[in-house]
Structure formats: C-alpha cells, structure tokens
Design an enzyme around this catalytic site. Structure first.
Site, PDB file in Angstrom:
ATOM      1  N   HIS A  16      -1.214  16.600 -61.495  1.00 56.64           N
ATOM      2  CA  HIS A  16      -1.228  16.860 -60.043  1.00 56.64           C
ATOM      3  C   HIS A  16       0.087  17.532 -59.604  1.00 56.64           C
ATOM      4  CE1 HIS A  16      -3.954  13.079 -59.831  1.00 56.64           C
ATOM      5  NE2 HIS A  16      -4.719  14.079 -59.473  1.00 56.64           N
ATOM      6  N   LYS A  40     -14.419   3.092 -51.717  1.00 48.23           N
ATOM      7  CA  LYS A  40     -14.066   3.249 -53.135  1.00 48.23           C
ATOM      8  C   LYS A  40     -12.977   2.250 -53.506  1.00 48.23           C
ATOM      9  CE  LYS A  40     -12.557   6.825 -56.331  1.00 48.23           C
ATOM     10  NZ  LYS A  40     -12.077   8.203 -56.437  1.00 48.23           N
ATOM     11  N   ARG A  89      -9.396  20.770 -65.056  1.00 52.37           N
ATOM     12  CA  ARG A  89      -8.769  20.438 -66.343  1.00 52.37           C
ATOM     13  C   ARG A  89      -9.564  20.969 -67.522  1.00 52.37           C
ATOM     14  NH1 ARG A  89      -8.459  14.371 -64.479  1.00 52.37           N
ATOM     15  NH2 ARG A  89     -10.565  15.067 -64.103  1.00 52.37           N
ATOM     16  N   SER A 127      -6.113   9.996 -63.736  1.00 54.93           N
ATOM     17  CA  SER A 127      -5.511   8.778 -63.176  1.00 54.93           C
ATOM     18  C   SER A 127      -6.128   7.519 -63.777  1.00 54.93           C
ATOM     19  CB  SER A 127      -5.687   8.754 -61.661  1.00 54.93           C
ATOM     20  OG  SER A 127      -5.084   9.883 -61.086  1.00 54.93           O
TER      21      SER A 127
HETATM   22  O1  PNS Z   1      -8.846  12.898 -56.878  1.00 50.27           O
HETATM   23  P1  PNS Z   1     -10.339  12.886 -56.734  1.00 50.27           P
HETATM   24  O2  PNS Z   1     -10.853  11.451 -56.714  1.00 50.27           O
HETATM   25  O3  PNS Z   1     -11.025  13.740 -57.752  1.00 50.27           O
HETATM   26  O4  PNS Z   1     -10.640  13.520 -55.292  1.00 50.27           O
HETATM   27  C1  PNS Z   1     -11.946  13.575 -54.791  1.00 50.27           C
HETATM   28  C2  PNS Z   1     -11.953  13.963 -53.306  1.00 50.27           C
HETATM   29  C3  PNS Z   1     -11.059  13.067 -52.487  1.00 50.27           C
HETATM   30  C4  PNS Z   1     -11.466  15.389 -53.139  1.00 50.27           C
HETATM   31  C5  PNS Z   1     -13.442  13.858 -52.836  1.00 50.27           C
HETATM   32  O5  PNS Z   1     -13.946  12.608 -53.170  1.00 50.27           O
HETATM   33  C6  PNS Z   1     -13.594  14.092 -51.342  1.00 50.27           C
HETATM   34  O6  PNS Z   1     -13.481  15.195 -50.864  1.00 50.27           O
HETATM   35  N1  PNS Z   1     -13.848  12.991 -50.604  1.00 50.27           N
HETATM   36  C7  PNS Z   1     -13.985  13.000 -49.169  1.00 50.27           C
HETATM   37  C8  PNS Z   1     -15.442  12.892 -48.736  1.00 50.27           C
HETATM   38  C9  PNS Z   1     -16.121  14.237 -48.726  1.00 50.27           C
HETATM   39  O7  PNS Z   1     -15.663  15.197 -48.130  1.00 50.27           O
HETATM   40  N2  PNS Z   1     -17.303  14.336 -49.407  1.00 50.27           N
HETATM   41  C10 PNS Z   1     -18.127  15.529 -49.394  1.00 50.27           C
HETATM   42  C11 PNS Z   1     -17.794  16.468 -50.519  1.00 50.27           C
HETATM   43  S1  PNS Z   1     -18.870  16.168 -51.850  1.00 50.27           S
END
Ligand code: PNS
Length: 160
Positions: A16, A40, A89, A127
C-alpha cells in the site's frame, strides 16, 4: 487532479505504501480513504488503522488520510475526487477489481478507476496474510511499515 485511494488497510502494508508514494508523484492530491465498515470484521479498530496509515506515509506531502463509510463513489464525489485508484497485485485481483470498477462507474455516472501494478517486491503481500503470519510467529518485518510491525506484535496473541 485529485485521486481517492480507498481500502480497508487492516493493516497498511509496504505494498500500500508503495502505491501511495507512486500515486502521489502522479497526482496533485491523494486522499487515502480508510473504510469504516460496520458489518465487516476488521481486526484493527478504525482509529488505529488511521493512525498507522498516517504514520506510515508521514513523509509524503500531498496525501491526506480520512475515514469513510458507505459507498466509495459517494465519498469520492463528496470529496471532489477526479478518479479512484486501486493497486493490482496479480491476475487473481483482476476479476474482483474489474467488477468493482464497473459498479463504481455505473453508480457514479462515469467516475474512472485507474489501476497501478504493484511493485513485484510486494505482490505477495496482503493484510490478511500479514495477520496470519504474526499470529503464527512468522517474520513480517520486511512486509509492513515499522509502526505496523510494532503494533501487531503488541496486539496479537501468538497462536501455538
Ligand atoms: O482494502 P480492500 O478491503 O480491498 O478495499 C475494498 C474497498 C474498501 C475499496 C471496497 O470494499 C469498497 O469500496 N467498499 C465500500 C462499499 C462500496 O462502495 N461498495 C460498492 C463497490 S462494489
């Protein structure tokens, strides 16, 4: 141009950090948006995740770190971001990221997601793996910022 880099950062890893440093060279302003997800199960509380991200990228000047809840696109629009960025990745990330970027494009009426390829040095770091390694006594010093290394070893019980 202003870019939003959203994620859980549970915890922030060197992968990150590398993405943030590279994106900060390409855009005028970077907002690292840390998800506050009520449903979550995150291991690290939001306030600690924010603190760890801030400390890990302390030396990058055009970056701010904020928390958000709800939809990423809504937050991006509220903060006036021109684009969302995500790191890729490996090919296995692609399917999920493709879908998410298309949903976000649809929901926002055209907000673009740009992808940056993770530095190969960090392509195996995630993570969840970092937390598993700590709990099993694995070596993670080179995978995460120093502040995260110290934090995890203080907070996580060693599984036998
Ligand atoms: O670090 P991560 O867990 O891969 O990040 C995922 C994240 C936070 C980018 C994703 O879960 C997200 O955008 N969550 C917010 C809810 C949302 O917008 N959902 C619709 C998109 S599918």
């Amino acid at each position: 141009m202003k870019v939003l880099y959203p994620g859980s950062f549970d915890p922030i890893t060197n992968g990150h950090v590398d993405v943030i440093q590279r994106v900060a060279r390409l855009f005028d302003e970077v907002i690292v948006a840390v998800l506050n997800n009520q449903s979550k199960e995150e291991f690290i509380p939001l306030e600690d995740r924010l603190k760890l991200v801030r400390e890990a990228i302390d030396d990058v000047k055009n970056v701010s770190v904020e928390s958000f809840s709800g939809l990423t696109v809504q937050y991006a629009q509220t903060r006036g971001a021109d684009v969302i960025v995500r790191g890729l990745r490996a090919p296995s990330d692609f399917e999920y990221e493709l879908e998410m970027s298309q949903i976000n494009y649809f929901l926002s009426n055209g907000l673009e997601t740009l992808f940056i390829m993770t530095n190969p040095k960090y392509s195996f770091i995630r993570s969840s793996r970092v937390k598993e390694l700590v709990s099993l006594g694995g070596e993670i010093k080179e995978l995460v910022p120093n502040v995260v290394f110290k934090y995890l070893y203080q907070k996580m019980p060693l599984r036998k």
